[in-house]
Scaffold this motif. Structure first.
Motif, PDB file in Angstrom:
ATOM      1  N   HIS A 132       0.831  -1.209   0.000  1.00 10.14           N
ATOM      2  CA  HIS A 132       0.000   0.000   0.000  1.00 10.14           C
ATOM      3  C   HIS A 132       0.866   1.262   0.000  1.00 10.14           C
ATOM      4  CE1 HIS A 132      -3.592  -2.373   0.468  1.00 10.14           C
ATOM      5  NE2 HIS A 132      -3.170  -2.895   1.608  1.00 10.14           N
ATOM      6  N   THR A 133       1.897   1.291   0.818  1.00  8.85           N
ATOM      7  CA  THR A 133       2.779   2.457   0.808  1.00  8.85           C
ATOM      8  C   THR A 133       3.606   2.503  -0.477  1.00  8.85           C
ATOM      9  OG1 THR A 133       4.410   1.213   2.100  1.00  8.85           O
ATOM     10  CG2 THR A 133       2.923   2.655   3.315  1.00  8.85           C
ATOM     11  N   THR A 134       3.961   1.338  -0.992  1.00 11.75           N
ATOM     12  CA  THR A 134       4.659   1.287  -2.274  1.00 11.75           C
ATOM     13  C   THR A 134       3.807   1.914  -3.376  1.00 11.75           C
ATOM     14  OG1 THR A 134       5.796  -0.736  -1.592  1.00 11.75           O
ATOM     15  CG2 THR A 134       5.823  -0.220  -3.932  1.00 11.75           C
ATOM     16  N   ASP A 135       2.496   1.645  -3.350  1.00 16.28           N
ATOM     17  CA  ASP A 135       1.578   2.241  -4.332  1.00 16.28           C
ATOM     18  C   ASP A 135       1.609   3.767  -4.261  1.00 16.28           C
ATOM     19  OD1 ASP A 135       0.791  -0.250  -5.221  1.00 16.28           O
ATOM     20  OD2 ASP A 135      -1.033  -0.314  -3.997  1.00 16.28           O
ATOM     21  N   VAL A 136       1.640   4.299  -3.030  1.00 20.99           N
ATOM     22  CA  VAL A 136       1.678   5.759  -2.876  1.00 20.99           C
ATOM     23  C   VAL A 136       2.950   6.321  -3.499  1.00 20.99           C
ATOM     24  CG1 VAL A 136       1.858   7.638  -1.198  1.00 20.99           C
ATOM     25  CG2 VAL A 136       0.254   5.748  -0.790  1.00 20.99           C
ATOM     26  N   LEU A 137       4.081   5.708  -3.219  1.00 18.86           N
ATOM     27  CA  LEU A 137       5.352   6.204  -3.744  1.00 18.86           C
ATOM     28  C   LEU A 137       5.401   6.100  -5.263  1.00 18.86           C
ATOM     29  CD1 LEU A 137       7.752   4.620  -1.093  1.00 18.86           C
ATOM     30  CD2 LEU A 137       6.788   6.932  -1.130  1.00 18.86           C
ATOM     31  N   GLU A 138       4.815   5.039  -5.803  1.00 18.93           N
ATOM     32  CA  GLU A 138       4.784   4.892  -7.258  1.00 18.93           C
ATOM     33  C   GLU A 138       3.923   5.960  -7.919  1.00 18.93           C
ATOM     34  OE1 GLU A 138       5.516   0.091  -7.872  1.00 18.93           O
ATOM     35  OE2 GLU A 138       3.458   0.860  -7.801  1.00 18.93           O
ATOM     36  N   ASP A 139       2.899   6.433  -7.198  1.00 18.50           N
ATOM     37  CA  ASP A 139       1.961   7.394  -7.783  1.00 18.50           C
ATOM     38  C   ASP A 139       2.440   8.835  -7.650  1.00 18.50           C
ATOM     39  OD1 ASP A 139      -0.488   7.926  -9.127  1.00 18.50           O
ATOM     40  OD2 ASP A 139      -1.412   8.521  -7.227  1.00 18.50           O
ATOM     41  N   ALA A 140       3.492   9.067  -6.885  1.00 21.11           N
ATOM     42  CA  ALA A 140       4.003  10.431  -6.732  1.00 21.11           C
ATOM     43  C   ALA A 140       4.508  10.955  -8.065  1.00 21.11           C
ATOM     44  CB  ALA A 140       5.128  10.444  -5.700  1.00 21.11           C
ATOM     45  N   ASP A 141       4.189  12.220  -8.358  1.00 20.83           N
ATOM     46  CA  ASP A 141       4.729  12.780  -9.602  1.00 20.83           C
ATOM     47  C   ASP A 141       6.158  13.285  -9.406  1.00 20.83           C
ATOM     48  OD1 ASP A 141       3.984  14.968  -8.092  1.00 20.83           O
ATOM     49  OD2 ASP A 141       2.841  15.959  -9.691  1.00 20.83           O
ATOM     50  N   VAL A 142       6.531  13.616  -8.160  1.00 23.83           N
ATOM     51  CA  VAL A 142       7.923  13.905  -7.814  1.00 23.83           C
ATOM     52  C   VAL A 142       8.225  13.194  -6.501  1.00 23.83           C
ATOM     53  CG1 VAL A 142       9.666  15.636  -7.256  1.00 23.83           C
ATOM     54  CG2 VAL A 142       7.906  16.150  -8.981  1.00 23.83           C
ATOM     55  N   VAL A 151      15.604  -3.052   0.614  1.00 33.04           N
ATOM     56  CA  VAL A 151      14.505  -2.877   1.559  1.00 33.04           C
ATOM     57  C   VAL A 151      13.688  -1.647   1.219  1.00 33.04           C
ATOM     58  CG1 VAL A 151      13.921  -2.488   3.992  1.00 33.04           C
ATOM     59  CG2 VAL A 151      15.718  -4.115   3.394  1.00 33.04           C
ATOM     60  N   THR A 152      14.350  -0.531   0.929  1.00 34.02           N
ATOM     61  CA  THR A 152      13.644   0.720   0.658  1.00 34.02           C
ATOM     62  C   THR A 152      12.736   0.611  -0.554  1.00 34.02           C
ATOM     63  OG1 THR A 152      15.511   1.924   1.592  1.00 34.02           O
ATOM     64  CG2 THR A 152      13.969   3.182   0.258  1.00 34.02           C
ATOM     65  N   SER A 153      13.112  -0.181  -1.533  1.00 35.88           N
ATOM     66  CA  SER A 153      12.297  -0.355  -2.735  1.00 35.88           C
ATOM     67  C   SER A 153      11.304  -1.502  -2.593  1.00 35.88           C
ATOM     68  CB  SER A 153      13.203  -0.615  -3.940  1.00 35.88           C
ATOM     69  OG  SER A 153      13.896  -1.842  -3.772  1.00 35.88           O
ATOM     70  N   GLN A 165       8.214   0.710  -8.551  1.00 37.81           N
ATOM     71  CA  GLN A 165       8.357   1.167  -9.936  1.00 37.81           C
ATOM     72  C   GLN A 165       7.782   2.578 -10.058  1.00 37.81           C
ATOM     73  OE1 GLN A 165       9.854  -0.666 -12.358  1.00 37.81           O
ATOM     74  NE2 GLN A 165      10.229  -2.365 -10.946  1.00 37.81           N
ATOM     75  N   PRO A 166       8.534   3.594  -9.642  1.00 34.75           N
ATOM     76  CA  PRO A 166       8.005   4.966  -9.671  1.00 34.75           C
ATOM     77  C   PRO A 166       7.622   5.402 -11.084  1.00 34.75           C
ATOM     78  CG  PRO A 166      10.048   4.836  -8.396  1.00 34.75           C
ATOM     79  CD  PRO A 166       9.908   3.540  -9.118  1.00 34.75           C
ATOM     80  N   ARG A 167       6.493   6.078 -11.180  1.00 29.59           N
ATOM     81  CA  ARG A 167       6.048   6.582 -12.469  1.00 29.59           C
ATOM     82  C   ARG A 167       6.394   8.066 -12.647  1.00 29.59           C
ATOM     83  NH1 ARG A 167       1.994   3.155 -10.689  1.00 29.59           N
ATOM     84  NH2 ARG A 167       0.764   4.854  -9.768  1.00 29.59           N
ATOM     85  N   GLU A 199      21.581   7.558  -8.430  1.00 28.11           N
ATOM     86  CA  GLU A 199      21.091   6.847  -9.614  1.00 28.11           C
ATOM     87  C   GLU A 199      21.589   5.398  -9.673  1.00 28.11           C
ATOM     88  OE1 GLU A 199      20.189   9.330 -13.238  1.00 28.11           O
ATOM     89  OE2 GLU A 199      22.078  10.274 -12.598  1.00 28.11           O
ATOM     90  N   SER A 200      21.976   4.848  -8.523  1.00 21.67           N
ATOM     91  CA  SER A 200      22.465   3.468  -8.542  1.00 21.67           C
ATOM     92  C   SER A 200      21.352   2.468  -8.814  1.00 21.67           C
ATOM     93  CB  SER A 200      23.138   3.128  -7.202  1.00 21.67           C
ATOM     94  OG  SER A 200      22.240   3.292  -6.122  1.00 21.67           O
ATOM     95  N   ASN A 201      20.103   2.858  -8.536  1.00 25.34           N
ATOM     96  CA  ASN A 201      18.983   1.954  -8.801  1.00 25.34           C
ATOM     97  C   ASN A 201      17.904   2.551  -9.699  1.00 25.34           C
ATOM     98  OD1 ASN A 201      19.476  -0.573  -7.290  1.00 25.34           O
ATOM     99  ND2 ASN A 201      19.562   0.787  -5.516  1.00 25.34           N
ATOM    100  N   ARG A 202      17.844   3.886  -9.785  1.00 27.91           N
ATOM    101  CA  ARG A 202      16.818   4.542 -10.600  1.00 27.91           C
ATOM    102  C   ARG A 202      17.378   5.816 -11.224  1.00 27.91           C
ATOM    103  NH1 ARG A 202      12.291   1.929 -12.305  1.00 27.91           N
ATOM    104  NH2 ARG A 202      11.995   0.221 -10.842  1.00 27.91           N
ATOM    105  N   PRO A 203      16.986   6.148 -12.446  1.00 25.92           N
ATOM    106  CA  PRO A 203      17.349   7.462 -12.997  1.00 25.92           C
ATOM    107  C   PRO A 203      16.761   8.561 -12.119  1.00 25.92           C
ATOM    108  CG  PRO A 203      16.464   6.010 -14.702  1.00 25.92           C
ATOM    109  CD  PRO A 203      16.200   5.334 -13.395  1.00 25.92           C
TER     110      PRO A 203
END
Length: 585
Positions: free
Chosen positions: A298-308, A319-321, A327-329, A343-347
């Motif tokens: 559920h918290t992962t969904d919130v972070l994925e939906d953030a625009d920034v 753990v953090t991911s 999968q941030p959008r 940027e070791s795991n995400r642009p």
């Protein structure tokens, strides 16, 4: 390891009077006629410099090649805490540093002693804990000459520390000791902070010196501010964001950025979630706090939906991911003092800077922009950020309700109820700690765990270091498997009468691995352990101990907290781990 040979063997040292130490270990000139006190040696330069830099405490174990260090220590104001295993000396110095904000100092012997400490240093390196490690070395004439077969000799000792320390120095002349330690200290406290390694040959430590006593030393951290253009770009993103969110990692706490994090979050009205290392960086019950439920869909969904998504002091690692399911959008702004993390795991828009300096700059610049052009109200698909946070936490609770975890949740709640709000806690790699990563409200105390490197045995020696530094009671939490890694430190706690309460959750094995293997293979292999009676074992060290059932843990801890010196509480229980989603998903 101390590495002293059998009593009476040629070339060995018994811890006896200086005049009895063989000349191979102590120059005749180092003892004045008539048994007068020895003149100053290289070891004195070490302890004088450390004291001038502000050190108060040293952790470690004496050893043959380090005798000069310990001889000098006896003439200094530094307090020495002797562990029983070098790895635990490193953990204790780590715990001391985390609790007090001071630099942890470790004295190590050569070869086996130095190598034994490396796993403890890996945790400090991974977590960014400032430490100065002084290891002895064989005499200068033996360096690089493996064929001589000297005791404890390694081909290149400092190379062994290269993976777990920021830098490594070999000091070959006494006159270089003060400056080298000052430089190492500066490096340790500069972001990204971490342990640094110095080694000094035996004869450099023992021989008399002409260098005058160290009167002062100065070590200031290097400045690590964010680049101006990056701050401007980040603020441009944030001012236009409709759904900003923040992940606060361990770097937030190390950078003392809590106040700036709170100010920025409130300006943005951005939900904030703390990683295990960042636990305590944001008020637990704030209306924007997603607490630390980072391992939750559920918290992962919130972070994925953030625009920034602003990521502070975290690599967005395993753990953090949420085990790389995140999968941030939206766009990511990543702030970290360690450039290799960016940027070791995400642009991302990577900002290499100290977290405190970066968040202060962002907050100030954003305030100026919003004063001229207020941003529109955040909109999370028809919800305010505060509504989103309340709804998400309710979903987390509902998920836990679906998993038959009443005993586990009550157990963790009872521990939290027993622990005073300001007490610092140290958690080993055990199922209780995995729960605590997500559910522990640190309140005004600090939460410390071994999630950086993830090695077993951190909790109790880390807590010993915390108790030494704070002079007040702390709590350590271990499983029976991890407790055996540091059981010898009961002697350390008793010797120094340290106010450490040790909660050992005994499930008869490596509980985490048992759960992982059963889930993956339907059975567990090599996870079950024969173990001692921890109560009787603690009592054999002169440490009071008691056993309780899970429903009695609150009362048992409260009684232990009221005691003097070290004590142990043992709970025999098998605790299950929550799943990050509903079991039916």
């Amino acid at each position: 390891m101390s590495g002293t040979g059998q009593s009476g063997a040629p070339g060995t040292t018994r811890h006896v009077r200086d005049e009895e130490i063989p000349n191979t270990l102590l120059s005749e000139e180092a003892v004045l006629p008539g048994g007068a006190p020895p003149v100053r040696n290289g070891g004195d330069l070490v302890v004088e410099t450390l004291a001038a830099l502000g050190a108060t405490t040293v952790f470690g174990i004496p050893g043959q090649h380090a005798l000069g260090l310990f001889d000098a220590l006896s003439r200094s104001s530094l307090r020495f805490v002797s562990s029983r295993v070098e790895n635990n000396s490193a953990f204790a110095a780590d715990g001391f540093s985390r609790a007090t904000g001071q630099v942890g100092v470790v004295f190590l012997s050569t070869g086996p002693g130095a190598l034994t400490a490396l796993a403890g240093l890996q945790e400090a390196y991974a977590t960014g804990v400032p430490m100065v490690v002084v290891a002895s070395q064989i005499p200068i004439e033996g360096l690089g000459a493996r064929r001589r077969g000297m005791l404890h000799q390694l081909d290149d000792q400092k190379a062994s520390a290269a993976n777990v320390t920021k830098s490594q120095r070999l000091i070959q002349h006494a006159s270089g000791i003060p400056s080298a330690i000052q430089d190492a200290w500066t490096e340790a406290i500069s972001s990204p902070m971490g342990p640094v390694w110095l080694e000094i040959p035996q004869n450099v430590l023992l021989n008399p010196v002409m260098v005058p006593a160290v009167e002062d030393a100065l070590a200031e951290p290097f400045d690590n501010p964010p680049r101006t253009e990056l701050v401007k770009e980040a603020v441009r993103w944030l001012a236009a964001a409709e759904r900003p969110a923040i992940i606060a990692g361990g770097g937030t706490r190390r950078g003392k950025a809590e106040a700036d994090l709170l100010a920025l979050a409130e300006k943005l009205r951005a939900p904030v979630i703390c990683t295990p290392g960042g636990n305590g960086a944001f008020p637990w019950n704030h209306e924007l706090s997603l607490q630390s439920w980072i391992e939750d869909r559920h918290t992962t969904d919130v972070l994925e939906d953030a625009d920034v998504l602003v990521v502070v002091g975290s690599s967005l690692g395993e753990v953090t991911s949420n085990y790389f399911t995140l999968q941030p959008r939206g766009r990511i702004i990543q702030i970290d003092a360690e450039p290799r993390v960016l940027e070791s795991n995400r642009p991302a828009l990577g900002i290499r800077a100290d977290a405190g300096q970066a968040l202060a700059a962002l907050d100030e610049a954003l305030g100026s922009v919003l004063a001229d052009s207020p941003r529109k109200e955040p909109d999370w698909n028809g919800q305010t950020p505060e509504q989103l946070v309340a709804r998400t936490l309710a979903q987390v609770a509902d998920r836990l309700d679906s998993q038959d975890l009443d005993m586990e949740r009550k157990f963790m709640a009872d521990i939290r109820a027993a622990v005073p709000a300001s007490m610092q806690t140290y958690w080993d790699m055990t199922i209780a700690a995995y729960w605590a990563w997500s559910c522990w409200d640190a309140k005004s105390g600090q939460f410390h765990s071994a999630q950086g490197a993830g090695g077993l045995g951190y909790g109790y020696p880390g807590a010993i270091g915390g108790a030494v530094g704070l002079g007040e009671r702390v709590l350590a939490v271990s499983g029976d498997g991890s407790a055996m890694y540091s059981i010898a430190e009961l002697a350390t706690a008793r010797q120094h009468n340290l106010p450490v309460t040790w909660l050992i959750v005994d499930d008869g094995g490596y509980g985490i691995l048992r759960e992982y293997m059963v889930e993956a293979f339907g059975k567990a292999t090599a996870t079950e352990l024969a173990g001692p009676d921890f109560v009787k074992l603690a009592e054999s060290f002169g440490v009071p101990a008691r056993r309780t059932a899970p429903d009695g843990v609150q009362a048992a801890l409260e009684e232990a907290f009221a005691g003097e010196g070290p004590n142990v509480v043992v709970v025999e229980a098998t605790i299950g781990l929550f799943a990050p989603t509903h079991l039916a998903d």
